[in-house]
Design a protein around this motif. Structure first.
Motif, mmCIF file in Angstrom:
data_model
loop_
_atom_site.group_PDB
_atom_site.id
_atom_site.type_symbol
_atom_site.label_atom_id
_atom_site.label_comp_id
_atom_site.label_asym_id
_atom_site.label_seq_id
_atom_site.Cartn_x
_atom_site.Cartn_y
_atom_site.Cartn_z
ATOM 1 N N PRO A 47 1.012 12.203 -3.405
ATOM 2 C CA PRO A 47 0.251 11.247 -2.597
ATOM 3 C C PRO A 47 1.121 10.043 -2.254
ATOM 4 C CG PRO A 47 -0.417 11.141 -4.901
ATOM 5 C CD PRO A 47 0.570 12.260 -4.791
ATOM 6 N N ARG A 48 1.053 9.592 -1.004
ATOM 7 C CA ARG A 48 1.891 8.484 -0.557
ATOM 8 C C ARG A 48 1.086 7.464 0.232
ATOM 9 N NH1 ARG A 48 4.626 10.480 -3.954
ATOM 10 N NH2 ARG A 48 6.795 11.097 -3.780
ATOM 11 N N PRO A 49 0.529 6.453 -0.442
ATOM 12 C CA PRO A 49 -0.128 5.373 0.283
ATOM 13 C C PRO A 49 0.901 4.545 1.072
ATOM 14 C CG PRO A 49 -0.854 5.446 -2.010
ATOM 15 C CD PRO A 49 0.341 6.334 -1.885
ATOM 16 N N ILE A 50 0.646 4.379 2.353
ATOM 17 C CA ILE A 50 1.526 3.617 3.245
ATOM 18 C C ILE A 50 0.725 2.443 3.795
ATOM 19 C CG2 ILE A 50 2.925 3.692 5.349
ATOM 20 C CD1 ILE A 50 3.968 5.555 3.173
ATOM 21 N N ASN A 51 1.222 1.215 3.608
ATOM 22 C CA ASN A 51 0.484 0.013 4.010
ATOM 23 C C ASN A 51 -0.981 0.146 3.587
ATOM 24 O OD1 ASN A 51 2.804 -0.967 5.159
ATOM 25 N ND2 ASN A 51 2.214 -0.483 7.245
ATOM 26 N N PRO A 52 -1.222 0.385 2.295
ATOM 27 C CA PRO A 52 -2.576 0.706 1.855
ATOM 28 C C PRO A 52 -3.540 -0.477 1.918
ATOM 29 C CG PRO A 52 -1.173 0.382 -0.045
ATOM 30 C CD PRO A 52 -0.282 0.323 1.171
ATOM 31 N N SER A 53 -4.814 -0.131 2.071
ATOM 32 C CA SER A 53 -5.877 -1.135 1.959
ATOM 33 C C SER A 53 -5.817 -1.690 0.538
ATOM 34 C CB SER A 53 -7.237 -0.484 2.219
ATOM 35 O OG SER A 53 -7.519 0.483 1.209
ATOM 36 N N SER A 54 -6.460 -2.806 0.309
ATOM 37 C CA SER A 54 -6.390 -3.412 -1.029
ATOM 38 C C SER A 54 -6.975 -2.480 -2.089
ATOM 39 C CB SER A 54 -7.081 -4.767 -1.046
ATOM 40 O OG SER A 54 -8.420 -4.645 -0.623
ATOM 41 N N ARG A 55 -8.062 -1.789 -1.787
ATOM 42 C CA ARG A 55 -8.655 -0.865 -2.764
ATOM 43 C C ARG A 55 -7.710 0.288 -3.058
ATOM 44 N NH1 ARG A 55 -12.524 3.567 -2.834
ATOM 45 N NH2 ARG A 55 -13.372 3.660 -4.940
ATOM 46 N N LEU A 56 -7.094 0.868 -2.014
ATOM 47 C CA LEU A 56 -6.163 1.975 -2.238
ATOM 48 C C LEU A 56 -4.936 1.497 -3.001
ATOM 49 C CD1 LEU A 56 -5.359 4.901 -1.942
ATOM 50 C CD2 LEU A 56 -4.489 4.376 0.350
ATOM 51 N N ALA A 57 -4.487 0.288 -2.741
ATOM 52 C CA ALA A 57 -3.339 -0.256 -3.477
ATOM 53 C C ALA A 57 -3.668 -0.366 -4.969
ATOM 54 C CB ALA A 57 -2.946 -1.613 -2.912
ATOM 55 N N GLU A 58 -4.887 -0.786 -5.286
ATOM 56 C CA GLU A 58 -5.324 -0.857 -6.694
ATOM 57 C C GLU A 58 -5.323 0.525 -7.344
ATOM 58 O OE1 GLU A 58 -9.123 -2.626 -7.771
ATOM 59 O OE2 GLU A 58 -8.749 -4.196 -6.278
ATOM 60 N N ILE A 59 -5.897 1.488 -6.653
ATOM 61 C CA ILE A 59 -5.971 2.860 -7.174
ATOM 62 C C ILE A 59 -4.570 3.418 -7.364
ATOM 63 C CG2 ILE A 59 -6.691 5.218 -6.613
ATOM 64 C CD1 ILE A 59 -9.101 3.881 -5.096
ATOM 65 N N ALA A 60 -3.704 3.206 -6.385
ATOM 66 C CA ALA A 60 -2.329 3.708 -6.464
ATOM 67 C C ALA A 60 -1.596 3.106 -7.648
ATOM 68 C CB ALA A 60 -1.582 3.411 -5.165
ATOM 69 N N ALA A 61 -1.789 1.830 -7.886
ATOM 70 C CA ALA A 61 -1.131 1.163 -9.015
ATOM 71 C C ALA A 61 -1.600 1.770 -10.338
ATOM 72 C CB ALA A 61 -1.411 -0.337 -8.983
ATOM 73 N N LYS A 62 -2.896 2.009 -10.459
ATOM 74 C CA LYS A 62 -3.445 2.598 -11.686
ATOM 75 C C LYS A 62 -2.937 4.019 -11.910
ATOM 76 C CE LYS A 62 -7.697 -0.088 -11.703
ATOM 77 N NZ LYS A 62 -9.143 -0.068 -11.438
ATOM 78 N N ARG A 63 -2.719 4.756 -10.834
ATOM 79 C CA ARG A 63 -2.323 6.166 -10.947
ATOM 80 C C ARG A 63 -0.809 6.381 -10.870
ATOM 81 N NH1 ARG A 63 -7.226 9.315 -7.860
ATOM 82 N NH2 ARG A 63 -8.864 8.198 -8.962
ATOM 83 N N GLY A 64 -0.085 5.310 -10.652
ATOM 84 C CA GLY A 64 1.367 5.415 -10.585
ATOM 85 C C GLY A 64 1.893 6.048 -9.313
ATOM 86 N N TRP A 65 1.110 5.974 -8.239
ATOM 87 C CA TRP A 65 1.548 6.514 -6.957
ATOM 88 C C TRP A 65 2.481 5.513 -6.282
ATOM 89 C CZ3 TRP A 65 -3.995 7.863 -4.879
ATOM 90 C CH2 TRP A 65 -4.489 8.979 -5.572
ATOM 91 N N PRO A 66 3.592 5.973 -5.730
ATOM 92 C CA PRO A 66 4.481 5.046 -5.031
ATOM 93 C C PRO A 66 3.841 4.545 -3.736
ATOM 94 C CG PRO A 66 5.280 7.301 -4.813
ATOM 95 C CD PRO A 66 4.095 7.344 -5.737
ATOM 96 N N VAL A 67 3.934 3.261 -3.519
ATOM 97 C CA VAL A 67 3.364 2.623 -2.327
ATOM 98 C C VAL A 67 4.502 2.127 -1.456
ATOM 99 C CG1 VAL A 67 2.040 0.623 -1.534
ATOM 100 C CG2 VAL A 67 1.231 1.952 -3.482
ATOM 101 N N ARG A 68 4.378 2.332 -0.172
ATOM 102 C CA ARG A 68 5.368 1.821 0.782
ATOM 103 C C ARG A 68 4.664 0.888 1.741
ATOM 104 N NH1 ARG A 68 8.113 3.575 -2.590
ATOM 105 N NH2 ARG A 68 9.551 5.303 -2.487
ATOM 106 N N ARG A 69 5.329 -0.226 2.014
ATOM 107 C CA ARG A 69 4.796 -1.202 2.967
ATOM 108 C C ARG A 69 5.833 -1.422 4.057
ATOM 109 N NH1 ARG A 69 0.207 -3.233 0.964
ATOM 110 N NH2 ARG A 69 -0.071 -3.187 -1.287
#
Length: 111
Positions: A47-69
């Motif tokens: 899973p790759r959140p890109i410029n995620p919404s604030s809720r998705l950014a929170e979920i990604a942080a908890k799950r260890g998903w890499p986020v790109r902005r």
């Protein structure tokens, strides 16, 4: 009636598509900016959140998903516009000068 391609419906469609085309979802990537796509993010291996919404950014942080902005480079300067225009403008003369030589060589003329 099949579910819409939204939320869980998108995950259902991905499972069906993967099964029909022999695609391993656990080896697949999915890019999104919205937590509405969480069901599909949860079934892919990458899973790759890109410029995620604030809720998705929170979920990604908890799950260890890499986020790109990514941010816009902004408005190009006059110099950048000029440089691009000159580069594109040089293509037509270069092509026009190369065609007669190429055609002459193909016709058996001097090289």
């Amino acid at each position: 009636m099949s579910p819409t391609c939204y939320g869980e419906g998108k995950a259902t469609a991905a499972r069906a598509f993967g099964a029909a085309h022999d695609i391993a979802l656990e080896r697949s990537y999915f890019y999104t900016d919205s937590d509405e796509d969480l069901p599909l993010l949860e079934i892919v291996g990458h899973p790759r959140p890109i410029n995620p919404s604030s809720r998705l950014a929170e979920i990604a942080a908890k799950r260890g998903w890499p986020v790109r902005r990514f941010r816009s480079r902004g408005t190009p300067s006059a110099l950048e516009i000029l440089r691009t225009a000159l580069a594109i403008g040089s293509l037509a003369p270069a092509f026009a000068l190369g065609v007669p030589r190429r055609c002459s060589a193909a016709a058996g003329g001097a090289r």
